[in-house]
Write a protein that holds these residues in place. Sequence first.
Motif, PDB file in Angstrom:
ATOM      1  N   PHE B  90      15.158   2.823 -56.753  1.00 40.64           N
ATOM      2  CA  PHE B  90      14.448   3.556 -55.704  1.00 40.64           C
ATOM      3  C   PHE B  90      15.455   4.288 -54.815  1.00 40.64           C
ATOM      4  O   PHE B  90      15.256   5.456 -54.473  1.00 40.64           O
ATOM      5  CB  PHE B  90      13.573   2.584 -54.896  1.00 40.64           C
ATOM      6  N   GLY B  91      16.544   3.611 -54.456  1.00 36.86           N
ATOM      7  CA  GLY B  91      17.548   4.215 -53.578  1.00 36.86           C
ATOM      8  C   GLY B  91      18.118   5.504 -54.141  1.00 36.86           C
ATOM      9  O   GLY B  91      18.304   6.481 -53.408  1.00 36.86           O
ATOM     10  N   VAL B  92      18.362   5.529 -55.454  1.00 31.15           N
ATOM     11  CA  VAL B  92      18.896   6.744 -56.093  1.00 31.15           C
ATOM     12  C   VAL B  92      17.886   7.887 -55.984  1.00 31.15           C
ATOM     13  O   VAL B  92      18.200   8.997 -55.536  1.00 31.15           O
ATOM     14  CB  VAL B  92      19.256   6.481 -57.581  1.00 31.15           C
ATOM     15  N   GLY B  93      16.635   7.608 -56.357  1.00 28.15           N
ATOM     16  CA  GLY B  93      15.599   8.651 -56.306  1.00 28.15           C
ATOM     17  C   GLY B  93      15.344   9.139 -54.890  1.00 28.15           C
ATOM     18  O   GLY B  93      15.169  10.335 -54.646  1.00 28.15           O
ATOM     19  N   TRP B  94      15.333   8.190 -53.960  1.00 21.69           N
ATOM     20  CA  TRP B  94      15.087   8.493 -52.534  1.00 21.69           C
ATOM     21  C   TRP B  94      16.157   9.452 -51.998  1.00 21.69           C
ATOM     22  O   TRP B  94      15.870  10.403 -51.275  1.00 21.69           O
ATOM     23  CB  TRP B  94      15.097   7.168 -51.767  1.00 21.69           C
ATOM     24  N   ALA B  95      17.413   9.213 -52.405  1.00 15.95           N
ATOM     25  CA  ALA B  95      18.520  10.037 -51.907  1.00 15.95           C
ATOM     26  C   ALA B  95      18.546  11.412 -52.574  1.00 15.95           C
ATOM     27  O   ALA B  95      18.975  12.389 -51.971  1.00 15.95           O
ATOM     28  CB  ALA B  95      19.846   9.325 -52.146  1.00 15.95           C
ATOM     29  N   ILE B  96      18.076  11.497 -53.822  1.00 17.46           N
ATOM     30  CA  ILE B  96      18.070  12.802 -54.506  1.00 17.46           C
ATOM     31  C   ILE B  96      17.058  13.737 -53.834  1.00 17.46           C
ATOM     32  O   ILE B  96      17.359  14.881 -53.527  1.00 17.46           O
ATOM     33  CB  ILE B  96      17.717  12.650 -56.014  1.00 17.46           C
ATOM     34  N   ALA B  97      15.835  13.224 -53.575  1.00 16.15           N
ATOM     35  CA  ALA B  97      14.770  14.103 -53.081  1.00 16.15           C
ATOM     36  C   ALA B  97      14.536  14.003 -51.576  1.00 16.15           C
ATOM     37  O   ALA B  97      13.987  14.919 -50.971  1.00 16.15           O
ATOM     38  CB  ALA B  97      13.471  13.796 -53.818  1.00 16.15           C
ATOM     39  N   GLY B  98      14.923  12.875 -50.967  1.00 15.86           N
ATOM     40  CA  GLY B  98      14.630  12.687 -49.550  1.00 15.86           C
ATOM     41  C   GLY B  98      13.164  12.401 -49.299  1.00 15.86           C
ATOM     42  O   GLY B  98      12.646  12.644 -48.216  1.00 15.86           O
ATOM     43  N   VAL B  99      12.499  11.877 -50.327  1.00 17.46           N
ATOM     44  CA  VAL B  99      11.063  11.597 -50.217  1.00 17.46           C
ATOM     45  C   VAL B  99      10.794  10.183 -50.708  1.00 17.46           C
ATOM     46  O   VAL B  99      11.337   9.761 -51.730  1.00 17.46           O
ATOM     47  CB  VAL B  99      10.238  12.587 -51.080  1.00 17.46           C
ATOM     48  N   CYS B 100       9.989   9.416 -49.955  1.00 11.72           N
ATOM     49  CA  CYS B 100       9.547   8.107 -50.429  1.00 11.72           C
ATOM     50  C   CYS B 100       8.019   8.160 -50.612  1.00 11.72           C
ATOM     51  O   CYS B 100       7.394   9.186 -50.338  1.00 11.72           O
ATOM     52  CB  CYS B 100      10.032   6.995 -49.501  1.00 11.72           C
ATOM     53  N   PRO B 101       7.386   7.098 -51.089  1.00  9.18           N
ATOM     54  CA  PRO B 101       5.967   7.194 -51.472  1.00  9.18           C
ATOM     55  C   PRO B 101       5.010   7.672 -50.379  1.00  9.18           C
ATOM     56  O   PRO B 101       4.092   8.450 -50.662  1.00  9.18           O
ATOM     57  CB  PRO B 101       5.642   5.765 -51.921  1.00  9.18           C
ATOM     58  N   GLY B 102       5.192   7.261 -49.114  1.00  6.45           N
ATOM     59  CA  GLY B 102       4.291   7.700 -48.045  1.00  6.45           C
ATOM     60  C   GLY B 102       4.305   9.214 -47.882  1.00  6.45           C
ATOM     61  O   GLY B 102       3.276   9.887 -48.073  1.00  6.45           O
ATOM     62  N   PRO B 103       5.484   9.777 -47.569  1.00  5.91           N
ATOM     63  CA  PRO B 103       5.576  11.232 -47.435  1.00  5.91           C
ATOM     64  C   PRO B 103       5.152  11.992 -48.699  1.00  5.91           C
ATOM     65  O   PRO B 103       4.644  13.107 -48.607  1.00  5.91           O
ATOM     66  CB  PRO B 103       7.062  11.457 -47.132  1.00  5.91           C
ATOM     67  N   ALA B 104       5.343  11.384 -49.886  1.00  7.10           N
ATOM     68  CA  ALA B 104       4.944  12.067 -51.118  1.00  7.10           C
ATOM     69  C   ALA B 104       3.447  12.394 -51.079  1.00  7.10           C
ATOM     70  O   ALA B 104       3.019  13.460 -51.520  1.00  7.10           O
ATOM     71  CB  ALA B 104       5.264  11.202 -52.337  1.00  7.10           C
ATOM     72  N   LEU B 105       2.642  11.470 -50.538  1.00  8.41           N
ATOM     73  CA  LEU B 105       1.196  11.704 -50.432  1.00  8.41           C
ATOM     74  C   LEU B 105       0.872  12.653 -49.279  1.00  8.41           C
ATOM     75  O   LEU B 105       0.024  13.527 -49.402  1.00  8.41           O
ATOM     76  CB  LEU B 105       0.457  10.373 -50.246  1.00  8.41           C
TER      77      LEU B 105
END
Lengths: 140, 134
Positions: B90-105
């Motif tokens: 999760f940390g890798v993906g979070w840092a690549i896009a700057g988006v976590c599940p809440g903001p994604a929605l």
Amino acid sequence: MDWATVWPALLGGTLIGVSASALLVLTGKTAGVSGIVDGVLRGEKGELGWKVAFAAGLIVGGAVLLWLAPDKLPAAAPRSLPLALSAGLLVGFGTRVGGGCTSGHGVCGIGRLSVRGIVATCVFIAVGAVTVIVLRMIGV
Amino acid sequence: MQIVIAFACGVVFALGLGVSQMTVPSVVIGFLDFFGEWQPALLFVMGPAVGVYLVAWHLRRGRCSPCGATLPATAAHRLDARLFVGASIFGVGWAIAGVCPGPALVNLARPNTFTLGFLAAMLAGVGLSHAVRR
């Protein structure tokens, strides 16, 4: 330190805390967004109703933001599509293997003084920080 | 009743993410950029969010909710390999896009190739985890 960004951060954080607390106190449920998305996708028995409602609330809240303060939502893509797709895949997969994300582990987990939540949050922030360094080194 | 409360909480949660700019990828990536131009905003979001929740949890854990459900009484403390592996991915993906599940929605309100692509891939990732977790 720019106080113009601190006040909105404190206010937004308070809203997030009030929302997660209200959900806990009024319904006994945990405001973990990755778990909510997971339950909706699986059609989780007995939990589907409130999970769909919370997810719908997030989307409607986004529409309210777009109406009141459109600059709060990202307009331009900060990353290329292949990177966005890779990142999304890692976030969806990783949060479910790890049992939570920034809301479930970060806010609710730490708020319960859960060792699991505290450790998970430290891990994803540390790995995230290293990832930012690596991305800069390879020029992404 | 539970559905109405959950919906309202979702709306307030989204407003909190928006007001605090956690929906803006550069602000999130800026927080993770400890050795660059560090932006501490996320810290000021987590502070009150955790603080309010700490109080609510302390006062109401194990008690009954108005909906008739019992609140959880104990927090989870068990550490296992999956927690470390999952949080790292999760940390890798979070840092690549700057988006976590809440903001994604939340970002779905302003659809573009980035927000839609990220969300679709995130849903696929959640689906993929079902295969692994069994």
